[in-house]
Design a protein around this motif. Structure first.
Motif, mmCIF file in Angstrom:
data_model
loop_
_atom_site.group_PDB
_atom_site.id
_atom_site.type_symbol
_atom_site.label_atom_id
_atom_site.label_comp_id
_atom_site.label_asym_id
_atom_site.label_seq_id
_atom_site.Cartn_x
_atom_site.Cartn_y
_atom_site.Cartn_z
ATOM 1 N N THR A 42 0.854 -1.194 0.000
ATOM 2 C CA THR A 42 0.000 0.000 0.000
ATOM 3 C C THR A 42 0.891 1.246 0.000
ATOM 4 O OG1 THR A 42 -0.118 0.302 2.390
ATOM 5 C CG2 THR A 42 -1.663 -1.273 1.416
ATOM 6 N N PRO A 43 0.309 2.400 -0.237
ATOM 7 C CA PRO A 43 1.098 3.647 -0.179
ATOM 8 C C PRO A 43 1.505 4.050 1.238
ATOM 9 C CG PRO A 43 -0.862 3.916 -1.557
ATOM 10 C CD PRO A 43 -1.027 2.625 -0.819
ATOM 11 N N VAL A 44 1.017 3.345 2.239
ATOM 12 C CA VAL A 44 1.349 3.685 3.627
ATOM 13 C C VAL A 44 2.840 3.448 3.859
ATOM 14 C CG1 VAL A 44 0.877 3.187 6.061
ATOM 15 C CG2 VAL A 44 -0.971 3.078 4.374
ATOM 16 N N GLY A 45 3.532 4.441 4.420
ATOM 17 C CA GLY A 45 4.955 4.314 4.665
ATOM 18 C C GLY A 45 5.271 3.373 5.807
ATOM 19 N N VAL A 46 6.576 3.039 5.930
ATOM 20 C CA VAL A 46 7.003 2.093 6.966
ATOM 21 C C VAL A 46 6.692 2.622 8.355
ATOM 22 C CG1 VAL A 46 8.987 0.922 7.998
ATOM 23 C CG2 VAL A 46 8.803 1.103 5.516
ATOM 24 N N ALA A 47 7.035 3.891 8.622
ATOM 25 C CA ALA A 47 6.827 4.453 9.962
ATOM 26 C C ALA A 47 5.341 4.479 10.305
ATOM 27 C CB ALA A 47 7.422 5.859 10.037
ATOM 28 N N ALA A 48 4.524 4.886 9.343
ATOM 29 C CA ALA A 48 3.084 4.947 9.590
ATOM 30 C C ALA A 48 2.505 3.548 9.788
ATOM 31 C CB ALA A 48 2.382 5.651 8.442
ATOM 32 N N ALA A 49 2.949 2.581 8.968
ATOM 33 C CA ALA A 49 2.459 1.207 9.104
ATOM 34 C C ALA A 49 2.825 0.643 10.480
ATOM 35 C CB ALA A 49 3.031 0.331 7.997
ATOM 36 N N LEU A 50 4.057 0.939 10.907
ATOM 37 C CA LEU A 50 4.469 0.486 12.227
ATOM 38 C C LEU A 50 3.619 1.137 13.310
ATOM 39 C CD1 LEU A 50 6.385 -1.111 14.038
ATOM 40 C CD2 LEU A 50 7.985 0.822 13.922
ATOM 41 N N GLY A 51 3.322 2.444 13.136
ATOM 42 C CA GLY A 51 2.478 3.128 14.112
ATOM 43 C C GLY A 51 1.094 2.517 14.199
ATOM 44 N N VAL A 52 0.504 2.213 13.034
ATOM 45 C CA VAL A 52 -0.823 1.584 13.031
ATOM 46 C C VAL A 52 -0.775 0.232 13.741
ATOM 47 C CG1 VAL A 52 -2.614 0.576 11.560
ATOM 48 C CG2 VAL A 52 -1.599 2.771 10.952
#
Length: 606
Positions: free
Chosen positions: A550-560
């Motif tokens: 997905t377009p979600v970045g690594v940092a954001a994916a980790l945060g989710v």
């Protein structure tokens, strides 16, 4: 039998056709040498034999009124057969010894007189006192010495030999002790002697001359599995359980939960956790918690359906609390030990036997794993069909996502794949075994052990497998539990999707599909207790999958993933603490307020 009988001698017999007649004859002659006529009886406690022992015992009883035959159609175990015979004995002095007559019968008068004349409550022969003469080959002596040393150390017994089959009891003392003795086989002697000492009864141990009869060896099932587990069980009962009050239970449970939260910091950077959580909309995160909380009554209802198919009807509210407690325990204890807590809760509170409790858990786990595998498999096929699978493989190899996330993701996906395959295999075995009459359990246990204790263990395992097969063979129950599992894990995924919304990501069809896949693989990865509560593995798998597809970045994916997992663990802990307070149960034991199950009396021929 005359009412003047004062001494009852019980001979526990299991397939003793070759020796029982000579044993009875020797016993009668020995008793006759020091007891008046009509003051003693000899009882053959024949324990569900498959040879000619019952016929011989019946004939001996018919030919000599000093002999009685107590028969059981079902296998009671050594201790169970003794108890059953003692309940039917007449004398005030109750004696038993092994039918192989390994102990020199010259000691029989000393054994009987210890109770009748000296006033002891319990008397036992010993092969380990300095004065005795016992021929102990290494293959017998070493295990016996180690076992008795372990009992003295762990259970604080003053005796040297707990398993010598040469004992006598005062009837009043024995009748008081027996309700407290739980074992029904080889550990029966040890448990009775230990509890007699703890209760302040006078116990005499005296040396005997002992010669081994027949061959013997360390038996895997009896000596390792049976005796070891019973020592630990008795230690818990006598030394730990009495100290667990309501206050201690709740305090210990709270401390363990706090410890679990602290352990999270060993796998995740606390500052990163706080930073990512600060970026999410709190009201939407709260909504995700409510959605996840809604899945818990469904877990209780599903567990109720599983137990109903096994013949146990319980309220879903109680079962939801039991599930909450066990899942909280799985966040704290290693190797999913919280599952054992649930089995204890349903036994202590509702008298559901341990084998059925663990079998119901096995059914639940198989459905969980199969449902998660199904969800992940469906999305994986979709990824392959759209050509996106290559991106995931590239991420796992370190192409688009690197660092700790890629490392944890590779481990997590590998674990998830193995667990998924195991779940499919388990379902195939369970369904297949439910459709065959072959007894695989007794065959396997029989290969491990030749001892009669193997029959006892095989019976317990057969009951476990039988309960699992009951659900597998019940079509409607199978469908209800399967549908419930699908709904439970769908809500688990929806919780994560709402967290995406909290971070500002719109729920496009592709994000929803990837979310299903990421949550499913993450949950499969944390099945094996490689970290407390699967922390780290879940986040790693989730991050790699989301960031690569997905377009979600690594940092954001980790945060989710962090917020999603924290929400779920938080709801679990809150529900667990509330259930512990409601049911007065700790994570290490349950308050012993269960109803005592009434034993079904076997048929007899006296």
């Amino acid at each position: 039998m005359s009412s003047g009988v004062e001494v009852s001698v019980v001979l526990p017999a299991y397939n003793e056709a070759d020796t029982i007649e000579q044993t009875v004859s020797t016993t009668l002659a020995t008793l006759d040498a020091f007891l008046p006529e009509g003051t003693y009886e000899v009882i053959v406690a024949e324990d569900g034999c498959s040879d000619r022992t019952p016929e011989i015992a019946t004939r001996l009883a018919r030919e000599d009124d000093r002999v009685r035959h107590v028969h059981s159609d079902q296998r009671l175990g050594r201790g169970g057969a003794l108890e059953y015979a003692f309940e039917r004995a007449v004398g005030e002095t109750l004696v038993y010894f092994d039918t192989d007559l390994a102990t020199d019968m010259d000691h029989l008068q000393e054994l009987v007189d210890a109770i009748r004349v000296e006033g002891y409550d319990v008397a036992t022969g010993s092969r380990w006192l300095p004065e005795n003469r016992a021929d102990r080959p290494a293959k017998r002596g070493v295990p016996s010495f180690g076992y008795n040393a372990l009992v003295r150390t762990v259970l604080r017994s003053d005796l040297r030999d707990h398993q010598c089959g040469f004992k006598a009891f005062d009837r009043t003392a024995l009748e008081t002790l027996l309700p407290r003795v739980q074992d029904e086989h080889w550990f029966w002697d040890t448990e009775l002697l230990v509890k007699a000492q703890r209760d302040g009864y006078r116990v005499k141990e005296f040396p005997v001359d002992w010669t081994p009869k027949g061959d013997s060896k360390v038996d895997i099932v009896r000596d390792v599995f049976g005796m070891g587990s019973q020592i630990l069980r008795t230690f818990w009962e006598l030394s730990v359980s009495p100290r667990i009050t309501r206050e201690v239970s709740l305090g210990a449970g709270t401390m363990l939960v706090v410890l679990a939260l602290l352990l999270m910091t060993q796998y995740l950077n606390p500052e990163r956790v706080l930073a990512e959580m600060a970026g999410a909309a709190p009201e939407v995160v709260a909504l995700s918690a409510l959605v996840y909380a809604a899945s818990w009554p469904l877990r209780g209802l599903r567990y109720r359906d599983i137990l109903v198919s096994m013949g146990y009807r319980e309220r879903w509210q109680f079962l939801t609390g039991a599930v909450f407690i066990s899942q909280t325990g799985n966040l704290v204890f290693p190797a999913r030990a919280g599952d054992a807590v649930r089995a204890y809760v349903v036994k202590a509170r509702r008298s559901i036997p341990y084998p059925s409790g663990f079998a119901s858990l096995a059914v639940e786990r198989v459905f969980d794993l199969l449902t998660i595998t199904l969800l992940a498999g469906v999305v994986m096929m979709g990824l392959a069909a759209t050509g996106s699978a290559g991106e995931l493989l590239s991420a796992l190899s370190g192409g688009s996502v690197g660092g700790d996330a890629a490392s944890s993701g590779r481990t997590a996906v590998a674990v998830a794949g193995g667990v998924g395959l195991a779940a499919i295999a388990a379902v195939a075995v369970i369904v297949g075994s439910a459709r065959t009459d072959r007894n695989f359990v007794r065959t396997v246990v029989g290969r491990l052990s030749e001892d009669s204790y193997a029959d006892y263990v095989a019976g317990v395992v057969e009951r476990f497998v039988g309960d699992v097969q009951t659900v597998a063979a019940d079509g409607p129950a199978f469908a209800r539990v399967g549908a419930g599992s699908l709904l439970i894990w769908t809500l688990d995924v929806v919780t994560a999707l709402i967290v995406f919304e909290a971070f500002g990501y719109g729920l496009t069809p592709s994000l929803v599909a990837v979310g299903f896949f990421a949550v499913s693989v993450g949950n499969l990865a944390k099945v094996l207790p490689l970290t407390p509560g699967g922390i780290g593995l879940y986040e790693g798998a989730f991050t790699v999958i989301v960031a690569s597809l997905t377009p979600v970045g690594v940092a954001a994916a980790l945060g989710v993933s962090i917020v999603d997992h924290a929400v779920k663990n938080g709801v679990t802990i809150a529900g667990g603490l509330g259930s512990m307070a409601w049911l007065n149960v700790s994570l290490t034991t349950a308050v012993e307020e269960s109803r005592t199950a009434e034993a079904v009396e076997p048929e007899t021929n006296d």
